[in-house]
Design an enzyme around this catalytic site. Structure first.
Site, PDB file in Angstrom:
ATOM      1  N   THR A 340     -12.848  -5.029 -20.529  1.00  0.00           N
ATOM      2  CA  THR A 340     -13.612  -5.664 -19.563  1.00  0.00           C
ATOM      3  C   THR A 340     -12.976  -7.101 -19.251  1.00  0.00           C
ATOM      4  O   THR A 340     -12.381  -7.438 -20.307  1.00  0.00           O
ATOM      5  CB  THR A 340     -15.144  -5.829 -19.788  1.00  0.00           C
ATOM      6  OG1 THR A 340     -15.156  -6.193 -21.045  1.00  0.00           O
ATOM      7  CG2 THR A 340     -15.699  -4.358 -19.569  1.00  0.00           C
ATOM      8  N   ASP A 341     -13.291  -7.854 -18.166  1.00  0.00           N
ATOM      9  CA  ASP A 341     -12.783  -9.057 -18.076  1.00  0.00           C
ATOM     10  C   ASP A 341     -13.613 -10.087 -18.400  1.00  0.00           C
ATOM     11  O   ASP A 341     -13.709 -11.178 -17.970  1.00  0.00           O
ATOM     12  CB  ASP A 341     -12.481  -9.256 -16.591  1.00  0.00           C
ATOM     13  CG  ASP A 341     -11.611  -8.270 -15.904  1.00  0.00           C
ATOM     14  OD1 ASP A 341     -10.539  -7.810 -16.387  1.00  0.00           O
ATOM     15  OD2 ASP A 341     -12.100  -7.710 -14.936  1.00  0.00           O
ATOM     16  N   SER A 366     -16.130 -15.457 -19.056  1.00  0.00           N
ATOM     17  CA  SER A 366     -15.532 -14.656 -17.771  1.00  0.00           C
ATOM     18  C   SER A 366     -14.013 -15.148 -17.778  1.00  0.00           C
ATOM     19  O   SER A 366     -13.855 -16.183 -17.569  1.00  0.00           O
ATOM     20  CB  SER A 366     -16.375 -15.153 -16.619  1.00  0.00           C
ATOM     21  OG  SER A 366     -15.565 -14.872 -15.565  1.00  0.00           O
ATOM     22  N   ARG A 367     -13.508 -13.968 -17.925  1.00  0.00           N
ATOM     23  CA  ARG A 367     -11.918 -14.302 -18.161  1.00  0.00           C
ATOM     24  C   ARG A 367     -11.344 -14.603 -16.694  1.00  0.00           C
ATOM     25  O   ARG A 367     -10.100 -15.007 -16.457  1.00  0.00           O
ATOM     26  CB  ARG A 367     -11.015 -13.195 -18.545  1.00  0.00           C
ATOM     27  CG  ARG A 367     -10.912 -13.307 -19.941  1.00  0.00           C
ATOM     28  CD  ARG A 367     -10.497 -12.209 -20.710  1.00  0.00           C
ATOM     29  NE  ARG A 367     -11.679 -11.939 -21.838  1.00  0.00           N
ATOM     30  CZ  ARG A 367     -11.721 -10.726 -22.289  1.00  0.00           C
ATOM     31  NH1 ARG A 367     -11.094  -9.714 -21.897  1.00  0.00           N
ATOM     32  NH2 ARG A 367     -12.755 -10.383 -23.205  1.00  0.00           N
ATOM     33  N   VAL A 368     -12.157 -14.484 -15.516  1.00  0.00           N
ATOM     34  CA  VAL A 368     -11.885 -14.610 -14.061  1.00  0.00           C
ATOM     35  C   VAL A 368     -12.111 -16.188 -13.808  1.00  0.00           C
ATOM     36  O   VAL A 368     -11.364 -17.009 -13.227  1.00  0.00           O
ATOM     37  CB  VAL A 368     -12.307 -13.963 -13.075  1.00  0.00           C
ATOM     38  CG1 VAL A 368     -12.067 -14.501 -11.801  1.00  0.00           C
ATOM     39  CG2 VAL A 368     -12.158 -12.454 -13.171  1.00  0.00           C
TER      40      VAL A 368
END
Ligand code: ATP
Ligand code: MG
Length: 512
Positions: A340-341, A366-368
């Site tokens: 997941t991101d 949250s990698r975004v």
């Protein structure tokens, strides 16, 4: 006859044979059940079956090819297998397992095969989609940069989720994992986002409660529920998330924004393990089969944001994983974390102490990141994580009981207000306007001298005054994504009056 002539005629015969070869003639599409039990049937006599192909048995029973051996195939049976017995004949259908998709699915509760289980009659569907399909390629995707608002202050401010992102919700049992997912669905009302909630291995009563909740908050009309309860056989539980993804994917390819929840993938992994052990695949680590990573990666890879040429639709996934005693380094949790991101980590101690939703800002990510936030949210929340981290550090330090200097006290009082503001009741997702005003107020420092138990009363009072006297503030944030200096001044002025009146009331109460 000379030797060369002999060879020539032999090769001639072989060539002739090859030119006449038609695999359909030799392959058989009818087989016989050799053994059956525990929802698995072993079939002899079928050649060239595809992995995932639907096999038809007598009395309208179906199964799916899960194992292809040299002499036989292993078929996972759907539904009850009592009617199938040794010696029965079965046929290939040439089709992959498919589910009905389209707008007829909205507001419905279906099983893993897309059959209605809500008692509202047959589903009006003209389109079917295979449960397994290849994820869109990199060139077909675009980067995630639009927020998918959950309506939960702690998430939207610190761990923002973007449309097309995959964010894992992870935590022990009973820590509010499902609550976050359901609140996010409720918050999509009037936002033109379709939702799919996939329940795997839960009790039927829990699913019924969720359906009733979604109905009460008017969220069922834009939601499809795919349910496979703990009582159902392993093949049905295994299939549920793939079927749910196909239903969601159809809308994504039509250019819509879709949200999908998998509740939960730990139970899905267990169902897959059961299924493959029954199929006699060799067990690996923790008795899971060797391809357990692929089980979830091929599922979650299907979530993405499509490029504008392909309609710009998106599929946002919120898979849920249950941990044992907070151990996020176990096998299945680490697998899904790496797919997941980012993850929302729910802390049991925080949950039990009343800090709900129990989002651990230190372990969640949250990698975004902030590209999935509006400018306004970014500006009010940028120092939030830092302030909370300082607070937790100082809190541990202050437990030693020594005299605290002024700046430490300030960090502590500010942190206490922040954690209080981030508390939020279940089923009460907030609009972006309300979230931003609350965080702005918390970060302004104006509440730092207030008793934290009065914070929610003051916030409610402020929210009511804005709605009654200056609703433009909320509208401006929600529609124009702007938070003007005048609005900020107005809020500060009103806040001071509210705080003064709360203090006055407290003084009066003290006099009695
Ligand atoms: P399980 O492991 O059983 O699936 P879960 O982690 O999904 O549990 P929930 O069922 O969402 O947890 O929540 C557990 C309990 O906590 C429920 O009774 C729910 O009503 C309550 N709860 C969850 N979130 C909140 C909240 N923000 N405020 C108050 N109560 C909450
Ligand atoms: Mg749950």
């Amino acid at each position: 006859m000379p030797k060369t002539d002999n060879l020539n005629s032999l090769s001639q015969i072989i060539k002739e044979e090859i030119s006449h070869y038609d695999h359909k003639v030799n392959s058989s599409s009818v087989g016989q059940v050799v053994s059956v039990g525990d929802c698995i049937a072993t079939i002899f006599g079928i050649d060239n079956a595809m992995y995932g192909e639907l096999i038809e048995f007598p009395n309208n029973a179906y199964g799916m090819v899960m194992n292809i051996e040299e002499n036989d195939i292993g078929v996972a049976l759907f539904g009850e297998n009592v009617t199938i017995k040794e010696g029965d004949t079965c046929t290939r259908t040439g089709k992959l397992v498919s589910v009905p998709v389209g707008d007829g699915m909205l507001g419905r509760v279906v099983n893993s095969l897309g059959e209605p289980i809500d008692g509202f009659g047959p589903i009006k569907a003209t389109t079917y989609r295979p449960v397994e399909s290849v994820a869109p390629e990199i060139m077909d995707r675009q980067s995630v940069n639009e927020p998918l608002e959950t309506g939960i202050k702690a998430i939207d401010s610190m761990i923002p989720i973007g449309k097309g992102q995959r964010e894992l919700i992870i935590g022990d049992r009973q820590t509010g994992k499902t609550a976050i997912a359901i609140d996010t669905i409720i918050n999509q009302k009037d936002k033109d986002v379709y939702c799919v909630y996939c329940s795997i291995g839960q009790k039927n009563s829990s699913l019924a409660q969720i359906v009733a909740r979604l109905k009460r908050y008017d969220a069922l009309k834009y939601t499809t529920i795919v349910g496979s309860s703990a009582a159902e056989p392993a093949p049905m539980q295994y299939l549920a998330p793939y079927a749910a993804t196909s239903i969601a994917e159809h809308w994504m390819h039509q250019g819509k924004n879709v949200l999908i929840i998998y509740d939960d993938l730990s139970k899905h992994a267990v169902a897959y393990r059961t299924l493959l052990l029954l199929l006699r695949r060799s067990p690996g680590r923790e008795a899971y089969p060797g391809d357990i990573f692929y089980l979830h990666s091929r599922l979650l890879e299907r979530s993405c944001r499509l490029s504008d040429e392909l309609g710009g639709g998106s599929l946002t996934a919120l898979p849920i994983i249950e941990t044992q005693a907070g151990d996020i380094s176990a096998y299945i949790p680490t697998n899904v974390i790496s797919i997941t991101d980012g993850q929302l980590f729910l802390n049991t101690d925080m949950f039990n102490s009343g800090q709900r939703p129990a989002i651990d800002s230190g372990l969640s990510v949250s990698r975004v990141g902030s590209s999935a936030q509006t400018k306004v949210m970014k500006s009010v929340s940028k120092d939030l994580r830092m302030a909370l981290a300082n607070y937790h550090e100082m809190l541990d330090f202050s437990r030693f009981g020594s005299d605290l200097d002024k700046s430490t006290k300030k960090i502590l009082s500010h942190g206490a207000i922040l954690t209080e503001v981030l508390k939020q009741k279940q089923y009460m997702p907030l609009s972006a306007g309300k979230e931003i005003v609350d965080i702005f107020v918390a970060q302004s420092g104006l509440l730092d001298d207030i008793d934290p138990s009065h914070v929610h009363y003051i916030l409610k009072f402020l929210s009511n005054s804005i709605s009654a006297q200056n609703p433009h503030i909320y509208e401006e944030i929600n529609k124009e994504k702007k938070f003007s200096d005048e609005s900020k001044e107005w809020i500060k002025e009103h806040l001071n009056t509210i705080i003064a009146s709360v203090n006055d009331n407290l003084i009066q109460e003290d006099n009695y």
